[in-house]
Design a protein around this motif. Structure first.
Motif, short mmCIF file in Angstrom:
data_model
loop_
_atom_site.label_atom_id
_atom_site.label_comp_id
_atom_site.label_asym_id
_atom_site.label_seq_id
_atom_site.Cartn_x
_atom_site.Cartn_y
_atom_site.Cartn_z
N ASN A 197 0.94 -1.32 -0.12
CA ASN A 197 0.06 0.04 -0.01
C ASN A 197 0.93 1.31 -0.23
O ASN A 197 0.81 1.99 1.00
CB ASN A 197 -0.93 -0.07 1.20
CG ASN A 197 -1.89 1.15 1.20
OD1 ASN A 197 -2.11 1.77 0.24
ND2 ASN A 197 -2.35 1.38 2.20
N ASP A 198 1.73 1.35 -1.15
CA ASP A 198 2.55 2.42 -1.28
C ASP A 198 1.84 3.93 -1.65
O ASP A 198 0.77 3.66 -2.42
CB ASP A 198 3.59 2.11 -2.39
CG ASP A 198 5.09 3.34 -2.20
OD1 ASP A 198 4.80 4.28 -2.69
OD2 ASP A 198 6.10 2.73 -2.09
N PHE A 199 2.33 4.98 -1.31
CA PHE A 199 1.58 6.47 -1.51
C PHE A 199 1.96 6.70 -2.88
O PHE A 199 1.34 7.86 -3.13
CB PHE A 199 1.77 7.14 -0.49
CG PHE A 199 3.13 7.97 -0.48
CD1 PHE A 199 3.62 9.09 -0.98
CD2 PHE A 199 4.43 7.49 0.29
CE1 PHE A 199 4.71 9.55 -1.28
CE2 PHE A 199 5.62 7.76 0.40
CZ PHE A 199 5.75 8.95 -0.37
N VAL A 231 -2.56 10.66 2.17
CA VAL A 231 -1.27 10.33 2.36
C VAL A 231 -0.72 10.90 3.67
O VAL A 231 -0.04 10.19 4.57
CB VAL A 231 -0.28 11.19 1.17
CG1 VAL A 231 1.11 10.96 1.60
CG2 VAL A 231 -0.59 10.60 -0.07
N HIS A 235 0.25 7.83 6.11
CA HIS A 235 1.79 7.79 5.65
C HIS A 235 2.84 8.68 6.73
O HIS A 235 4.07 8.29 6.75
CB HIS A 235 2.16 7.61 4.21
CG HIS A 235 1.58 6.81 3.43
ND1 HIS A 235 2.25 5.78 3.21
CD2 HIS A 235 0.31 6.65 2.81
CE1 HIS A 235 1.12 4.77 2.37
NE2 HIS A 235 0.03 5.47 2.28
N ASP A 237 5.09 9.76 9.36
CA ASP A 237 5.57 9.58 10.67
C ASP A 237 5.61 10.88 11.74
O ASP A 237 6.47 11.60 11.23
CB ASP A 237 6.91 8.53 10.57
CG ASP A 237 7.30 8.57 12.00
OD1 ASP A 237 6.62 7.32 12.61
OD2 ASP A 237 8.26 9.03 12.12
N LEU A 243 7.40 10.45 5.42
CA LEU A 243 6.69 9.83 4.85
C LEU A 243 6.72 8.10 4.66
O LEU A 243 7.80 7.95 4.07
CB LEU A 243 5.91 10.18 3.56
CG LEU A 243 5.40 11.75 3.59
CD1 LEU A 243 4.90 11.99 2.14
CD2 LEU A 243 4.16 11.57 4.51
N ARG A 244 6.22 7.35 5.38
CA ARG A 244 6.48 5.89 5.15
C ARG A 244 5.99 5.63 3.98
O ARG A 244 4.87 5.89 3.54
CB ARG A 244 5.82 4.99 6.30
CG ARG A 244 6.15 5.29 7.66
CD ARG A 244 5.56 4.59 8.71
NE ARG A 244 5.82 4.72 9.94
CZ ARG A 244 6.97 4.23 10.61
NH1 ARG A 244 7.76 3.55 10.02
NH2 ARG A 244 7.28 4.79 11.92
N ASN A 245 6.91 4.64 3.00
CA ASN A 245 6.36 4.25 1.69
C ASN A 245 4.99 3.50 2.19
O ASN A 245 4.06 3.67 1.23
CB ASN A 245 7.34 3.16 0.99
CG ASN A 245 8.68 3.82 0.59
OD1 ASN A 245 8.64 5.13 0.89
ND2 ASN A 245 9.57 3.03 0.27
N VAL A 246 4.93 2.77 3.07
CA VAL A 246 3.71 1.68 3.31
C VAL A 246 3.56 1.96 4.96
O VAL A 246 4.57 1.67 5.83
CB VAL A 246 4.24 0.15 2.93
CG1 VAL A 246 2.96 -0.73 3.36
CG2 VAL A 246 4.61 -0.01 1.46
N PRO A 247 2.42 2.10 5.26
CA PRO A 247 2.05 2.36 6.78
C PRO A 247 2.51 1.02 7.52
O PRO A 247 2.41 0.03 7.05
CB PRO A 247 0.61 2.26 6.76
CG PRO A 247 -0.05 2.72 5.32
CD PRO A 247 1.05 2.13 4.44
N CYS A 252 11.52 4.57 3.75
CA CYS A 252 11.22 5.85 3.26
C CYS A 252 11.63 6.48 2.01
O CYS A 252 12.94 6.47 1.93
CB CYS A 252 11.10 6.96 4.14
SG CYS A 252 10.82 8.67 3.83
#
Length: 408
Positions: A197-199, A231, A235, A237, A243-247, A252
């Motif tokens: 689940n990437d942004f 986002v 995502h 932090d 921003l985390r690529n995936v929660p 990152c």
């Protein structure tokens, strides 16, 4: 000359240089852009280079290139009319080719073989026919849709309504789980099921919002606020501002975080929530501070440790930083945003920009230029570099005007 005026001059010259370089090269397949050159050796790729060579046409690059041709033509109308005319000619030709390519099944694809049928290279390097599922959309669809809309809007073409519907289909696919990020595997439900689940998709499509707004397509903009909120809510932090690529995961992609900030600021009105601008500036500052490790910005960093997870620093994240920092500084006038703008500007033009020819090294490590292809072997057709510098140039113009108005 102050920094804003100097930057403006450099950006306009760099973009004009790249566009002239690109336009004078022999086209692929009667009108497709040809940026198939090794950025280290300055040698054109040939048939012997396989998937990097002229037998393969990348839908990604052509869609990006079309948007670049059209948006630069609009800028150079006043600045350099002979260049604008050449860009318009190339843009109309490329538009016809891409529209014809997309129309039969409603999609564009990452890579096409010599017969213009979609293909992909698997992990072993074998070239295979690509699947064509009707309901799955990709980054290639996103880039081609943006290019088609920009062109039809500039020239008043009859296909505009179809292109906007195509774009709306890409947006719907992201929100309903039918957008596939990895185009180097079969497009399929199985591939979607394995996908993180990437942004990235929301970030890339947010990049259309400013363009849609400038052309007056406000009925197609409702998604942008949803994407920004999504986002940030899922995502961001809170501890690091990254921003985390995936929660829930540690990686990152700092370049994507910075690109997200630039796209959001390009779209948002002056009367938007000041807290949102504050959050976007924090993402920019945190991403740059953690990611700017050597010659440029690392591909990924660890949120837990702040350490770079890749030795590679691609070119594209520096012009994206220039855009994001310029637009951020225009809003906040903070010393930090200006400092980041100047640092990214210096790194890009002192380390990556070749000048002769007017292209950048695609990737560098602390040891210098590296033969590492970030996404496509074709060099940037004025998209990451050109459109980023164009946005920063316009911000610099506005800042210069305000500075002169105050001092005058």
């Amino acid at each position: 000359m102050d920094f804003f005026e100097e930057a403006r001059t450099i950006y306009a010259a760099a973009n004009a240089g790249t566009l002239y370089w690109m336009l004078q090269r022999p086209m692929l397949g009667g009108g497709f852009l040809n940026t198939k050159q090794n950025s280290l050796m300055l040698k054109d790729y040939g048939p012997e280079d396989g998937i990097r060579g002229p037998d393969y046409t990348y839908g990604w690059i052509q869609g990006r290139g079309l948007e670049s041709l059209v948006m630069h033509a609009a800028f150079f109308d006043d600045e350099l009319p002979p260049l604008a005319k050449k860009l318009d000619t190339a843009g109309r030709r490329l538009y016809d080719l891409l529209a014809a390519l997309q129309k039969p099944d409603g999609h564009a694809y990452f890579c096409y073989g010599r017969d213009m049928a979609p293909v992909y290279a698997d992990a072993a390097g074998a070239v295979r026919p690509q699947e064509r599922p009707r309901l799955i959309y990709t980054y290639s669809d996103a880039f081609v849709a943006k290019g088609l809309i920009a062109t039809a809007s500039r020239y008043g073409l009859t296909g505009l309504a179809d292109h906007l519907a195509y774009f709306d289909g890409v947006i719907a696919s992201i929100e309903h789980g039918r957008f596939q990020m990895d185009e180097r595997r079969p497009l399929s439900l199985d591939s979607l099921a394995m996908q993180p689940n990437d942004f990235g998709p929301r970030m890339i499509l947010l990049g259309a919002a400013g363009m849609l707004k400038r052309f007056g397509h406000t009925a197609h903009l409702a998604y942008a606020d949803r994407f920004i909120a999504h986002v940030i809510d899922l995502h961001l932090d809170a501890g690091t501002g990254l921003l985390r690529n995936v929660p829930g995961e540690d990686a990152c992609n700092v370049g994507h975080g910075i690109e997200f900030v630039g796209f959001a600021l390009d779209y948002l009105d002056d009367n938007c929530d000041p807290a949102l601008i504050e959050t976007l500036e924090r993402i920019l500052v945190s991403s740059f501070r953690k990611g700017f490790v050597g010659p440029g910005i690392a591909l990924t960093v660890s949120i837990a440790t702040g350490e770079a997870q890749s030795p590679y620093c691609p070119w594209w994240s520096l012009p994206e930083t220039i855009r994001a920092a310029a637009l951020c500084h225009e809003r906040t006038r903070s010393a930090e945003s200006l400092e980041i703008w100047k640092a990214a500007h210096a790194a890009f033009f002192e380390r990556y920009w070749r000048g002769t020819p007017p292209i950048a090294y695609q990737t560098m490590t602390k040891d210098g230029p590296a033969d590492f292809v970030p996404a496509t072997p074709d060099l940037d057709p004025g998209y990451h570099t050109g459109l980023s510098l164009l946005a920063a140039l316009r911000a610099a113009d506005r800042l210069s005007l305000q500075t002169h108005a105050i001092s005058g």
